[in-house]
Design a protein around this motif. Sequence first.
Motif, PDB file in Angstrom:
ATOM      1  N   GLU A   1       7.326   8.878   5.591  1.00 37.69           N
ATOM      2  CA  GLU A   1       6.887   8.058   5.927  1.00 37.69           C
ATOM      3  C   GLU A   1       6.854   7.527   6.684  1.00 37.69           C
ATOM      4  O   GLU A   1       6.391   6.313   7.280  1.00 37.69           O
TER       5      GLU A   1
ATOM      6  N   ARG B   1      13.604  11.978  -4.921  1.00 36.15           N
ATOM      7  CA  ARG B   1      13.874  11.789  -3.481  1.00 36.15           C
ATOM      8  C   ARG B   1      15.180  11.340  -3.517  1.00 36.15           C
ATOM      9  O   ARG B   1      15.767  11.115  -2.068  1.00 36.15           O
TER      10      ARG B   1
ATOM     11  N   ILE C   1      12.454  -5.552  -2.522  1.00 40.05           N
ATOM     12  CA  ILE C   1      12.200  -5.861  -3.542  1.00 40.05           C
ATOM     13  C   ILE C   1      12.040  -6.598  -4.500  1.00 40.05           C
ATOM     14  O   ILE C   1      11.621  -7.136  -5.041  1.00 40.05           O
TER      15      ILE C   1
ATOM     16  N   MET D   1       7.051  -3.486  -0.950  1.00 38.61           N
ATOM     17  CA  MET D   1       7.602  -2.339   0.120  1.00 38.61           C
ATOM     18  C   MET D   1       6.954  -1.900   1.292  1.00 38.61           C
ATOM     19  O   MET D   1       5.601  -1.930   0.633  1.00 38.61           O
TER      20      MET D   1
ATOM     21  N   GLY E   1       4.414   0.275   2.976  1.00 40.13           N
ATOM     22  CA  GLY E   1       4.201   1.487   2.982  1.00 40.13           C
ATOM     23  C   GLY E   1       4.358   2.893   3.750  1.00 40.13           C
ATOM     24  O   GLY E   1       4.276   3.843   3.143  1.00 40.13           O
TER      25      GLY E   1
ATOM     26  N   GLN F   1       3.082  -0.737   7.458  1.00 41.69           N
ATOM     27  CA  GLN F   1       1.260  -0.605   6.864  1.00 41.69           C
ATOM     28  C   GLN F   1       2.410  -1.137   5.779  1.00 41.69           C
ATOM     29  O   GLN F   1       3.241  -0.559   4.646  1.00 41.69           O
ATOM     30  N   ALA F   2       1.535  -2.489   5.485  1.00 47.03           N
ATOM     31  CA  ALA F   2       2.704  -3.092   3.707  1.00 47.03           C
ATOM     32  C   ALA F   2       1.535  -3.894   2.815  1.00 47.03           C
ATOM     33  O   ALA F   2       0.541  -4.404   3.134  1.00 47.03           O
ATOM     34  N   VAL F   3       2.083  -5.111   2.095  1.00 49.64           N
ATOM     35  CA  VAL F   3       1.754  -5.768   0.863  1.00 49.64           C
ATOM     36  C   VAL F   3       2.335  -7.059   0.661  1.00 49.64           C
ATOM     37  O   VAL F   3       3.659  -6.596   0.583  1.00 49.64           O
TER      38      VAL F   3
ATOM     39  N   LEU G   1       3.404  -9.320  -1.286  1.00 51.01           N
ATOM     40  CA  LEU G   1       3.422  -9.501  -2.548  1.00 51.01           C
ATOM     41  C   LEU G   1       2.809 -10.539  -3.284  1.00 51.01           C
ATOM     42  O   LEU G   1       2.013 -11.047  -4.792  1.00 51.01           O
TER      43      LEU G   1
ATOM     44  N   ARG H   1      -2.712  -7.772   2.610  1.00 46.49           N
ATOM     45  CA  ARG H   1      -2.618  -6.581   3.423  1.00 46.49           C
ATOM     46  C   ARG H   1      -1.362  -6.903   4.340  1.00 46.49           C
ATOM     47  O   ARG H   1      -2.234  -7.999   5.245  1.00 46.49           O
TER      48      ARG H   1
ATOM     49  N   CYS I   1       7.935  -2.850  -6.523  1.00 45.20           N
ATOM     50  CA  CYS I   1       8.223  -3.536  -4.942  1.00 45.20           C
ATOM     51  C   CYS I   1       6.819  -3.241  -4.841  1.00 45.20           C
ATOM     52  O   CYS I   1       6.456  -3.071  -3.041  1.00 45.20           O
ATOM     53  N   GLY I   2       5.486  -2.717  -5.122  1.00 44.81           N
ATOM     54  CA  GLY I   2       4.035  -2.683  -4.858  1.00 44.81           C
ATOM     55  C   GLY I   2       4.054  -1.432  -3.230  1.00 44.81           C
ATOM     56  O   GLY I   2       3.409  -2.082  -2.309  1.00 44.81           O
ATOM     57  N   LYS I   3       4.616  -0.646  -3.385  1.00 45.34           N
ATOM     58  CA  LYS I   3       4.225   0.715  -2.244  1.00 45.34           C
ATOM     59  C   LYS I   3       3.182   0.941  -2.835  1.00 45.34           C
ATOM     60  O   LYS I   3       2.530   1.173  -1.468  1.00 45.34           O
TER      61      LYS I   3
ATOM     62  N   SER J   1       0.781   0.135  -3.796  1.00 45.05           N
ATOM     63  CA  SER J   1      -0.579  -0.702  -2.662  1.00 45.05           C
ATOM     64  C   SER J   1      -0.554  -0.549  -1.154  1.00 45.05           C
ATOM     65  O   SER J   1      -1.859  -1.100  -0.446  1.00 45.05           O
ATOM     66  N   ALA J   2       1.037  -0.689  -1.144  1.00 48.72           N
ATOM     67  CA  ALA J   2       1.230  -1.115   0.708  1.00 48.72           C
ATOM     68  C   ALA J   2       0.802   0.409   1.049  1.00 48.72           C
ATOM     69  O   ALA J   2       0.057   0.751   2.539  1.00 48.72           O
ATOM     70  N   THR J   3       0.534   1.164   0.687  1.00 44.77           N
ATOM     71  CA  THR J   3      -0.031   2.764   1.112  1.00 44.77           C
ATOM     72  C   THR J   3      -1.055   3.126   0.799  1.00 44.77           C
ATOM     73  O   THR J   3      -1.647   3.642   1.051  1.00 44.77           O
ATOM     74  N   CYS J   4      -1.677   2.389  -0.259  1.00 48.94           N
ATOM     75  CA  CYS J   4      -3.148   2.684  -0.429  1.00 48.94           C
ATOM     76  C   CYS J   4      -4.473   2.318   1.033  1.00 48.94           C
ATOM     77  O   CYS J   4      -4.572   0.972   1.309  1.00 48.94           O
ATOM     78  N   PRO J   5      -4.823   3.607   1.218  1.00 51.16           N
ATOM     79  CA  PRO J   5      -5.909   3.086   2.424  1.00 51.16           C
ATOM     80  C   PRO J   5      -7.126   2.304   1.807  1.00 51.16           C
ATOM     81  O   PRO J   5      -7.910   2.216   2.877  1.00 51.16           O
TER      82      PRO J   5
ATOM     83  N   PHE K   1      -7.550  -0.142   0.045  1.00 53.39           N
ATOM     84  CA  PHE K   1      -6.785  -2.021  -0.906  1.00 53.39           C
ATOM     85  C   PHE K   1      -7.207  -2.892  -0.403  1.00 53.39           C
ATOM     86  O   PHE K   1      -7.511  -3.581  -1.288  1.00 53.39           O
TER      87      PHE K   1
ATOM     88  N   HIS L   1      -5.699  -4.174  -7.378  1.00 57.97           N
ATOM     89  CA  HIS L   1      -5.392  -3.438  -6.251  1.00 57.97           C
ATOM     90  C   HIS L   1      -4.298  -2.356  -7.280  1.00 57.97           C
ATOM     91  O   HIS L   1      -3.817  -2.831  -8.135  1.00 57.97           O
TER      92      HIS L   1
ATOM     93  N   HIS M   1      -0.962  -2.092  -7.888  1.00 61.43           N
ATOM     94  CA  HIS M   1       0.166  -2.830  -8.339  1.00 61.43           C
ATOM     95  C   HIS M   1      -0.518  -3.464  -9.535  1.00 61.43           C
ATOM     96  O   HIS M   1       0.603  -3.061 -10.319  1.00 61.43           O
TER      97      HIS M   1
ATOM     98  N   ARG N   1       4.304   8.476  -2.702  1.00 57.12           N
ATOM     99  CA  ARG N   1       5.556   7.348  -2.343  1.00 57.12           C
ATOM    100  C   ARG N   1       5.645   6.807  -3.676  1.00 57.12           C
ATOM    101  O   ARG N   1       7.024   6.013  -2.926  1.00 57.12           O
ATOM    102  N   CYS N   2       5.456   6.733  -4.655  1.00 59.83           N
ATOM    103  CA  CYS N   2       6.034   6.083  -5.262  1.00 59.83           C
ATOM    104  C   CYS N   2       7.719   6.337  -5.109  1.00 59.83           C
ATOM    105  O   CYS N   2       8.213   7.422  -6.284  1.00 59.83           O
TER     106      CYS N   2
END
Lengths: 662, 129
Positions: free
Chosen positions: A343, A398, A432, A460, A462, A475-477, A479, A484, B25-27, B29-33, B35, B41, B43, B75-76
Amino acid sequence: MQRIGVFVCWCGSNIAATVDVDRVVEAVKTDPNVVHAENYQYMCSEAGQKLIRDAITEHQLTGIVVCSCSPRMHEQTFRKTAEAAGLNQYMVEIANIREQCSWIHKDKDEGTEKAIILARAAIAKVCLNAPLQPGQSKVVKRALIIGGGIAGIQSAIDIADAGYKVDIVERTPTIGGKMAQLDKTFPTLDCASCIVTPKMVECAQHPNITIYAYSEVEEVKGFVGNFNVKIRKKARYVDETKCTGCAVCTEKCPSRKGRNEFNCGLDTRGAVYIPFAQAIPNVATIDATNCLHFKTGKCGICAKNCSANAIDFEQKDEIFEEQYGAIVVATGYQISDVTKFDEYQYTKHPDVVTSLELERLMNAAGPSKGVLVKPSDGKHPHDIVFIQCVGSRDISGRGKCYCSKICCMYTAKHAMLIREKYPDVNVHVFYIDVRTPGKNFDEFYRRAVEQYNVDYIKGMVGKVYENEKGGLTVQAVDLISNERVMLDTDMVVLAAAIEPSDGVKHIASMLTASIDTNNFLTEAHPKLRPVESPTAGVFLSGVCQGPKDIPETVSQAGAAAVKVVGLLAKDYLVTNPCTAHTDETMCNGCSSCERVCPYGAISYIDKEVMDKGVREVRRIAQVNGALCQGCGACTVACPSGAMDLKGFSNKQIMAEVDAICK
Amino acid sequence: MNNEKALAEEVVSFSGTNPRNCMKCGKCSATCPTFEEMDLHPHEFVSYLASGRIEKLLQSKTIYKCLSCFACVERCPRGVEPSRLIEAVRDSVVGQKGADYLSPDRIPERLDPDLPQQAITAAFRKYKK
């Protein structure tokens, strides 16, 4: 008949709260071999030890059992106590009624019952104990350091300064390790090579240090004070004694396809190369896989241009043997594999780099001569995104489950250096948590935010993808705002997890040193013996033991050196008398024991044996008492029961089992 | 234990995943299409369920916006699999409303091994009012 004394410790309330110590004393008194039993608040205290000494004299005890904590804590204490009262120290047995009893039981009756059983087992064993005398073995006054990074360098210098000979074995062509690849160091921002190269030079010039670069440890035999190590000196195809390091060959070499390891593969080098200008030893190395001479039999341009006549295509690997009293493992780390995180486009887009690659991109000796440019087109970047914890704190399979510890600080460093040198570049850091424990560390990170306007965003990333302009979109959030974030950027830098170097597993198994599930070497005790491996004579220095930064590595390297010096300062070591021995009439020479012995302590001789009136020559196992560490593997492997361990004989163990099952 | 906490725990156990493994870490939501279509959300779903809160989640639009695309699962870094938590909440809402869409005797004998377990369990309740 033995005269056994039993001493039950309360350990304050640690034992006494869950075990009725009076009942234990009463119960063991019924054993016919026990002539004395008592309990006391702290048996390990001076007063407690006096109790034991007095009882040994007064009751003429032939053996004692101390019911207390784990033998790992106080076995030595009580052995010395017994010795002081004239009792052989191997006539002491410890019944562990704390870690294996009081601490794990809640019910006092259950705890008491188990304590009595453990005490009876120890009494049964001590009745069969025989006095043993430890031997002595000579200490070889030379240390081996495996790994020539800052950890190995520092340990070597400290040991050498104390007056002992040290050999550094480094598998790459030069010492210096990862630190030599770094541009600046946190939190003072001094130039890494300016502080590591003087130490490298010190190693090279030190009369007590020998550097074996481009060499690997091949085999380790022996034991603390007496390691016998085979070292493979790999063929450089360059005569080290002749090469002057003039580097003419490296410029003339027509093959330019070699991956430049020092620059993390961001550019290429010739097949004959010197990793970097301050390399030590400053001699060229030919990498045979890229060399035209080795591929086609032609070329030889390096040899023609070498005025020192140092090129030697016929050179072969050399294996030599050396003796050492102590070994320091300083094998360091490598960047973990980030290709699994597709990713983030690391394998797809050249402008996605790891932090170590960024170090090279910012370094004056790097592929872009210290000018920060995008690897894709060599142009100046305007936005740079840092992604933290890539592969760290990851239990999905991973990555690595641990925190790599150094990334928060080096990212703050990178962000500041970029903002300082290129104020037009916007720097965003997706984190984080920001973890900055250390002297002046948090202040350093806050400076990045407050003075250098580095944009720290909690969350983090995405995914990263190539946008229609050919750049990258992140692309991230965020928090904190729960919104977004879509960011167009020119470069993405991944703070990749660090992991122990490849090959550490092999080294650990050669040394019989234990490693954890992440391949970090295990320390003998996480708090009280942090620089020693559980294997005697093997010490740990640097990241091979766990993630750490340069100041911590240097401290640990110094600590490991002190331990080595403490060992080498002794002329003789006391050896463990609990070693294996063979019953010659039972041994059938099958070699099972020899195969399982991790110390190479068993060999075979042909010997005339008298068995049931028949005299015949048989093949019989023989144990070298100096090599045997008393692990007992052979006693278990022996199909005929001929192998036995002094102090832990099969008979003694059966007596313990019988006592427990009574 | 109050009712909300008990229900949250039941739904978590039904999901087969553990929201307490989350390190925030919010990943996901960060990856969610989707969102931006969601009121709560991914997270937040994890965080709410980890602390035993579910009322707001039951009212949330998100349970109908999640595509079950599994990007968050893939991805989590902590193996939390937020999509399965959302699915579990969705099941607990929709499942109460009507009869099963798929009856057990209609499950084919041999299933595609790559088919997520979620797809088959979801089919029991998901679509029928």
